[in-house]
Design a protein around this motif. Structure first.
Motif, PDB file in Angstrom:
ATOM      1  N   VAL A  37      20.049  22.498  21.630  1.00  0.00           N
ATOM      2  CA  VAL A  37      20.335  22.437  20.506  1.00  0.00           C
ATOM      3  C   VAL A  37      20.263  20.882  20.375  1.00  0.00           C
ATOM      4  CG1 VAL A  37      22.307  22.898  18.656  1.00  0.00           C
ATOM      5  CG2 VAL A  37      21.274  24.558  19.741  1.00  0.00           C
ATOM      6  N   VAL A  38      19.481  19.936  19.649  1.00  0.00           N
ATOM      7  CA  VAL A  38      19.550  18.360  19.319  1.00  0.00           C
ATOM      8  C   VAL A  38      20.466  18.550  17.874  1.00  0.00           C
ATOM      9  CG1 VAL A  38      18.479  16.061  18.967  1.00  0.00           C
ATOM     10  CG2 VAL A  38      17.634  18.044  20.468  1.00  0.00           C
ATOM     11  N   VAL A  39      21.722  17.267  18.206  1.00  0.00           N
ATOM     12  CA  VAL A  39      22.107  16.990  16.249  1.00  0.00           C
ATOM     13  C   VAL A  39      21.559  15.245  16.210  1.00  0.00           C
ATOM     14  CG1 VAL A  39      24.029  16.365  15.419  1.00  0.00           C
ATOM     15  CG2 VAL A  39      23.692  18.320  16.721  1.00  0.00           C
ATOM     16  N   VAL A  40      21.615  15.201  14.737  1.00  0.00           N
ATOM     17  CA  VAL A  40      20.983  14.205  14.444  1.00  0.00           C
ATOM     18  C   VAL A  40      21.928  13.391  13.604  1.00  0.00           C
ATOM     19  CG1 VAL A  40      18.663  12.257  13.511  1.00  0.00           C
ATOM     20  CG2 VAL A  40      18.677  14.681  14.535  1.00  0.00           C
ATOM     21  N   VAL A  41      22.329  12.273  13.997  1.00  0.00           N
ATOM     22  CA  VAL A  41      23.436  11.650  13.346  1.00  0.00           C
ATOM     23  C   VAL A  41      23.011  10.587  13.407  1.00  0.00           C
ATOM     24  CG1 VAL A  41      25.197  13.243  14.693  1.00  0.00           C
ATOM     25  CG2 VAL A  41      24.670  10.711  15.522  1.00  0.00           C
ATOM     26  N   GLY A  42      23.181   9.551  12.204  1.00  0.00           N
ATOM     27  CA  GLY A  42      23.181   8.000  11.542  1.00  0.00           C
ATOM     28  C   GLY A  42      23.368   7.983  10.108  1.00  0.00           C
ATOM     29  N   PRO A  43      23.679   6.836   9.809  1.00  0.00           N
ATOM     30  CA  PRO A  43      24.329   6.287   8.274  1.00  0.00           C
ATOM     31  C   PRO A  43      23.389   6.967   7.386  1.00  0.00           C
ATOM     32  CG  PRO A  43      24.121   4.261   9.877  1.00  0.00           C
ATOM     33  CD  PRO A  43      23.281   5.721  10.498  1.00  0.00           C
ATOM     34  N   SER A  44      23.537   6.947   5.836  1.00  0.00           N
ATOM     35  CA  SER A  44      22.921   6.811   5.011  1.00  0.00           C
ATOM     36  C   SER A  44      21.576   6.073   4.956  1.00  0.00           C
ATOM     37  CB  SER A  44      23.869   6.978   4.044  1.00  0.00           C
ATOM     38  OG  SER A  44      22.886   7.467   2.184  1.00  0.00           O
ATOM     39  N   GLY A  45      20.754   6.998   4.631  1.00  0.00           N
ATOM     40  CA  GLY A  45      19.245   5.846   4.376  1.00  0.00           C
ATOM     41  C   GLY A  45      18.461   5.886   5.624  1.00  0.00           C
ATOM     42  N   SER A  46      19.300   6.340   6.719  1.00  0.00           N
ATOM     43  CA  SER A  46      18.805   6.339   8.425  1.00  0.00           C
ATOM     44  C   SER A  46      17.298   6.562   8.525  1.00  0.00           C
ATOM     45  CB  SER A  46      19.673   6.043   9.166  1.00  0.00           C
ATOM     46  OG  SER A  46      20.520   7.521   9.789  1.00  0.00           O
ATOM     47  N   GLY A  47      16.775   8.069   7.765  1.00  0.00           N
ATOM     48  CA  GLY A  47      15.739   8.922   7.771  1.00  0.00           C
ATOM     49  C   GLY A  47      16.119   9.998   8.725  1.00  0.00           C
ATOM     50  N   LYS A  48      16.907  10.328   8.555  1.00  0.00           N
ATOM     51  CA  LYS A  48      17.446  11.421   8.951  1.00  0.00           C
ATOM     52  C   LYS A  48      16.881  13.025   8.040  1.00  0.00           C
ATOM     53  CE  LYS A  48      21.618  11.338   8.487  1.00  0.00           C
ATOM     54  NZ  LYS A  48      22.653  10.678   7.474  1.00  0.00           N
ATOM     55  N   SER A  49      17.106  12.772   7.252  1.00  0.00           N
ATOM     56  CA  SER A  49      16.490  13.889   6.105  1.00  0.00           C
ATOM     57  C   SER A  49      14.432  13.475   5.885  1.00  0.00           C
ATOM     58  CB  SER A  49      16.365  13.806   4.817  1.00  0.00           C
ATOM     59  OG  SER A  49      17.841  13.937   4.766  1.00  0.00           O
ATOM     60  N   THR A  50      13.985  12.321   5.752  1.00  0.00           N
ATOM     61  CA  THR A  50      12.566  12.437   6.266  1.00  0.00           C
ATOM     62  C   THR A  50      11.486  12.674   7.561  1.00  0.00           C
ATOM     63  OG1 THR A  50      12.678  10.260   5.116  1.00  0.00           O
ATOM     64  CG2 THR A  50      10.756  10.628   6.484  1.00  0.00           C
ATOM     65  N   LEU A  51      13.062  12.843   8.617  1.00  0.00           N
ATOM     66  CA  LEU A  51      12.552  12.843   9.896  1.00  0.00           C
ATOM     67  C   LEU A  51      11.980  14.925   9.683  1.00  0.00           C
ATOM     68  CD1 LEU A  51      12.337  12.373  13.372  1.00  0.00           C
ATOM     69  CD2 LEU A  51      14.484  13.081  13.306  1.00  0.00           C
ATOM     70  N   ARG A 209      31.052  19.410  19.820  1.00  0.00           N
ATOM     71  CA  ARG A 209      30.852  21.397  20.460  1.00  0.00           C
ATOM     72  C   ARG A 209      29.212  22.019  21.249  1.00  0.00           C
ATOM     73  NH1 ARG A 209      34.018  22.601  16.423  1.00  0.00           N
ATOM     74  NH2 ARG A 209      32.672  23.378  15.591  1.00  0.00           N
ATOM     75  N   ALA A 210      28.886  21.804  19.968  1.00  0.00           N
ATOM     76  CA  ALA A 210      27.034  22.864  20.463  1.00  0.00           C
ATOM     77  C   ALA A 210      25.337  21.952  20.315  1.00  0.00           C
ATOM     78  CB  ALA A 210      26.973  22.963  18.514  1.00  0.00           C
ATOM     79  N   ALA A 211      26.312  20.741  20.365  1.00  0.00           N
ATOM     80  CA  ALA A 211      24.475  19.480  20.422  1.00  0.00           C
ATOM     81  C   ALA A 211      24.922  19.563  21.964  1.00  0.00           C
ATOM     82  CB  ALA A 211      24.826  18.533  20.313  1.00  0.00           C
ATOM     83  N   ASP A 212      23.455  19.945  22.049  1.00  0.00           N
ATOM     84  CA  ASP A 212      22.846  19.886  24.244  1.00  0.00           C
ATOM     85  C   ASP A 212      22.779  17.663  24.065  1.00  0.00           C
ATOM     86  OD1 ASP A 212      22.780  22.588  25.250  1.00  0.00           O
ATOM     87  OD2 ASP A 212      21.201  22.799  23.582  1.00  0.00           O
ATOM     88  N   ARG A 213      22.143  17.191  22.780  1.00  0.00           N
ATOM     89  CA  ARG A 213      21.349  16.413  22.877  1.00  0.00           C
ATOM     90  C   ARG A 213      22.476  15.560  21.818  1.00  0.00           C
ATOM     91  NH1 ARG A 213      15.950  14.081  23.280  1.00  0.00           N
ATOM     92  NH2 ARG A 213      15.589  16.364  22.931  1.00  0.00           N
ATOM     93  N   VAL A 214      23.079  13.949  21.722  1.00  0.00           N
ATOM     94  CA  VAL A 214      22.719  13.634  19.809  1.00  0.00           C
ATOM     95  C   VAL A 214      22.211  12.628  19.819  1.00  0.00           C
ATOM     96  CG1 VAL A 214      24.444  12.406  18.988  1.00  0.00           C
ATOM     97  CG2 VAL A 214      25.427  14.481  19.664  1.00  0.00           C
ATOM     98  N   VAL A 215      21.282  13.041  19.017  1.00  0.00           N
ATOM     99  CA  VAL A 215      20.410  11.366  18.853  1.00  0.00           C
ATOM    100  C   VAL A 215      20.779  10.464  17.819  1.00  0.00           C
ATOM    101  CG1 VAL A 215      17.755  10.737  17.698  1.00  0.00           C
ATOM    102  CG2 VAL A 215      18.423  12.864  19.109  1.00  0.00           C
ATOM    103  N   PHE A 216      21.234   9.953  17.926  1.00  0.00           N
ATOM    104  CA  PHE A 216      21.833   8.365  17.183  1.00  0.00           C
ATOM    105  C   PHE A 216      20.503   7.261  16.120  1.00  0.00           C
ATOM    106  CE2 PHE A 216      23.508   3.771  16.031  1.00  0.00           C
ATOM    107  CZ  PHE A 216      24.111   4.540  14.823  1.00  0.00           C
ATOM    108  N   MET A 217      19.882   8.181  14.924  1.00  0.00           N
ATOM    109  CA  MET A 217      19.367   6.723  14.475  1.00  0.00           C
ATOM    110  C   MET A 217      19.716   5.827  13.219  1.00  0.00           C
ATOM    111  SD  MET A 217      16.352   9.793  12.342  1.00  0.00           S
ATOM    112  CE  MET A 217      15.423   8.555  11.792  1.00  0.00           C
ATOM    113  N   ASP A 218      19.024   4.841  13.403  1.00  0.00           N
ATOM    114  CA  ASP A 218      19.523   3.694  11.956  1.00  0.00           C
ATOM    115  C   ASP A 218      18.528   3.035  11.616  1.00  0.00           C
ATOM    116  OD1 ASP A 218      21.712   2.266  10.774  1.00  0.00           O
ATOM    117  OD2 ASP A 218      22.269   1.459  12.646  1.00  0.00           O
ATOM    118  N   ARG A 219      17.904   2.734  10.281  1.00  0.00           N
ATOM    119  CA  ARG A 219      16.988   2.025  10.029  1.00  0.00           C
ATOM    120  C   ARG A 219      15.651   2.750  10.285  1.00  0.00           C
ATOM    121  NH1 ARG A 219      19.202  -3.919  11.106  1.00  0.00           N
ATOM    122  NH2 ARG A 219      21.595  -3.143  11.388  1.00  0.00           N
TER     123      ARG A 219
END
Ligand code: ADP
Ligand code: MG
Length: 248
Positions: A37-51, A209-219
């Motif tokens: 379970v990978v949770v992707v976090v980051g500011p709005s516009g950082s590319g999370k949805s596109t990913l 709680r749920a993530a095995d790994r957190v991926v932080f995206m920015d720009r």
């Protein structure tokens, strides 16, 4: 170990994506193991949805490659339809078919894409609706359900195709606060049952709680990858620190 033991379920290599002059994904490398379970976090516009959308090929990438269970994303046609069936996606807006019952929403793709027999598709759908706690809504229409119930229906619909991986793009962002928990609970159960998941969310409690790994995206870049404890308790970069200060 055999090759299949080590092969990631989802693999991105040097992925690049532009929208015109905007460089939205910059040389992204990411492997997601089966059942991870990978949770992707980051500011709005950082590319999370596109990913997320690129993994489902709702967006085409300009460079690099994406594999799901070892297979390169197909360009189009039947192979692409098969790939889409293997990658379940749940969006912020529930995208249920308004004029169909919840049961029909869940059986539609198995009937059309997989050619499953109706009785079998309905049996599976009822089991899934039961699993997400809305079996009693099977014959209702989406508008008769709360937002939380609709999102749980959307999860059941994605699961009906027996996906190898589930992508969630801010699945609780459009919900009233009192309904966020019920959707996160369903996602937490799925994670515990061993589903491979990529989850974009601002719910930091869920990430912890749920993530095995957190991926932080920015720009458009992956700036940090860490366990939840490492990321939340001791972020390494200034960008992650200031992001966390803004959301926690
Ligand atoms: P996030 O999900 O992290 O908020 P997105 O992946 O939605 O970020 O967007 C990344 C960047 O790409 C943003 O600057 C956004 O405005 C831009 N963008 C997203 N989709 C499109 C599109 N279809 N056309 C042009 N620009 C887009
Ligand atoms: Mg987004």
């Amino acid at each position: 170990m055999t090759v299949s033991d080590t092969r990631p379920m989802v693999s991105l290599r040097s992925v690049d994506k532009h929208f015109g002059d905007l460089h939205v994904l910059k040389n992204i490398d990411l492997d997601v193991a089966a059942q991870e379970v990978v949770v992707v976090v980051g500011p709005s516009g950082s590319g999370k949805s596109t990913l997320c959308r690129s993994i489902n090929r709702l967006e085409t990438i300009d460079g690099g490659e994406i594999r799901v269970d070892g297979e390169l994303l197909p360009e189009e046609g039947a192979a692409l339809a098969r790939l889409r069936a293997e990658v379940g996606m749940v969006f912020q807006s529930f995208n249920l078919f308004a004029h169909r019952t919840i049961l029909d929403n869940v059986t539609l793709a198995p009937l059309k894409v997989r050619g499953t027999r109706k009785a079998e598709a309905e049996k599976t759908a009822m089991e899934l609706l039961d699993r997400v706690g809305i079996a009693d809504k099977a014959h209702s229409h989406p508008a008769q359900l709360s937002g939380g119930q609709q999102q749980r229906a959307a999860i059941a619909r994605a699961l009906a195709m027996q996906p190898k991986v589930m992508l969630f793009d801010e699945p609780t962002s459009a919900l009233d606060p009192e309904m966020v928990g019920e959707v996160l609970d369903v996602m937490t159960s799925l994670a515990k049952e061993g589903m491979t998941m990529i989850v974009v969310t601002h719910e930091m409690g869920f990430a912890r709680r749920a993530a095995d790994r957190v991926v932080f995206m920015d720009r458009g870049q992956i700036v940090e990858e860490a366990t939840p404890a490492e990321f939340f308790d001791s972020p390494r970069t200034e960008r992650a620190k200031s992001f966390l200060a803004s959301v926690l």
